[in-house]
Design a protein around this motif. Structure first.
Motif, PDB file in Angstrom:
ATOM      1  N   PRO A   1     106.719 184.189   3.034  1.00 24.65           N
ATOM      2  CA  PRO A   1     105.716 183.717   2.073  1.00 24.65           C
ATOM      3  C   PRO A   1     106.294 182.649   1.142  1.00 24.65           C
ATOM      4  N   ARG A   2     105.538 181.581   0.969  1.00 21.94           N
ATOM      5  CA  ARG A   2     105.911 180.490   0.067  1.00 21.94           C
ATOM      6  C   ARG A   2     104.887 180.476  -1.068  1.00 21.94           C
ATOM      7  N   LYS A   3     105.353 180.656  -2.273  1.00 22.49           N
ATOM      8  CA  LYS A   3     104.456 180.738  -3.421  1.00 22.49           C
ATOM      9  C   LYS A   3     104.075 179.333  -3.887  1.00 22.49           C
TER      10      LYS A   3
ATOM     11  N   GLY B   1      99.296 179.973  -7.437  1.00 25.09           N
ATOM     12  CA  GLY B   1      99.376 181.430  -7.444  1.00 25.09           C
ATOM     13  C   GLY B   1      99.223 182.045  -6.067  1.00 25.09           C
ATOM     14  N   SER B   2      98.697 181.300  -5.111  1.00 22.62           N
ATOM     15  CA  SER B   2      98.537 181.860  -3.766  1.00 22.62           C
ATOM     16  C   SER B   2      99.838 181.722  -2.980  1.00 22.62           C
ATOM     17  N   GLU B   3      99.885 182.440  -1.865  1.00 19.17           N
ATOM     18  CA  GLU B   3     101.056 182.391  -0.987  1.00 19.17           C
ATOM     19  C   GLU B   3     100.625 181.926   0.388  1.00 19.17           C
TER      20      GLU B   3
END
Length: 174
Positions: free
Chosen positions: A75-77, A81-83
């Motif tokens: 996961p890349r933030k 705020g979403s990933e």
């Protein structure tokens, strides 16, 4: 023609789609209806978003799926705020640039990644994903790739007007 209507990125197909959407929006069914259209900025933005979703979603979905190796799924933030995974990160960065049919230097892409992400991946990670995206980029609508990546020169070419238009007007988070 409105300056905002000139968002065709050189594609006659987009002009046809804009006209079709404007006619639908204004309930014009035949040329005998004789309406002269002067769409507002809001009308055009609605048409652009509608057309972008219609033409660009399959291309984006194909690129976003990527190869799906284990490292791709980290996961890349995003600063929003979403990933997303690394494919989604690169697509968000491209949408941030909002390119036409252009050549994008790696440093410009890297700056866009920094604008949208909390953490910037290494060059080799981005290059690997761009290589793979270029190999899967030919879409159902097109026999040629929508992007081309020249690794030695570290440049990315956006080669498909429909994909460029989607990056400008589509909802990449949908």
């Amino acid at each position: 023609m409105s300056p905002k209507l000139n968002n065709t990125v050189g594609s006659p197909h987009l002009v046809q789609d804009f006209c079709r959407a404007l006619c639908r929006q204004n309930e014009i069914k035949t040329d005998a209806d004789g309406h002269a259209l002067t769409p507002s900025e809001e009308d055009l933005e609605e048409v652009y978003s509608e057309v972008a979703e219609t033409i660009g979603r399959p291309i984006l979905a194909k690129l976003a799926r990527g190869r799906r190796q284990r490292t791709d799924q980290i996961p890349r933030k995003l600063k929003s705020g979403s990933e997303v995974d690394i494919y989604g990160l690169i697509l968000h960065a491209l949408a941030h640039i909002r390119p036409g049919l252009v050549t994008i230097e790696y440093e410009e892409l890297r700056a866009a990644i920094r604008e949208v992400a909390i953490y910037t991946p290494q060059l080799h990670e981005v290059a690997r994903v761009l290589r793979h995206m270029a190999s899967i980029a030919p879409s159902v609508e097109s026999s040629t790739p929508v992007i081309d990546f020249e690794e030695q020169q570290k440049v990315l070419h956006v080669t498909d007007p429909l994909f460029a238009f989607y990056l400008r007007w589509g909802d990449i988070d949908a």
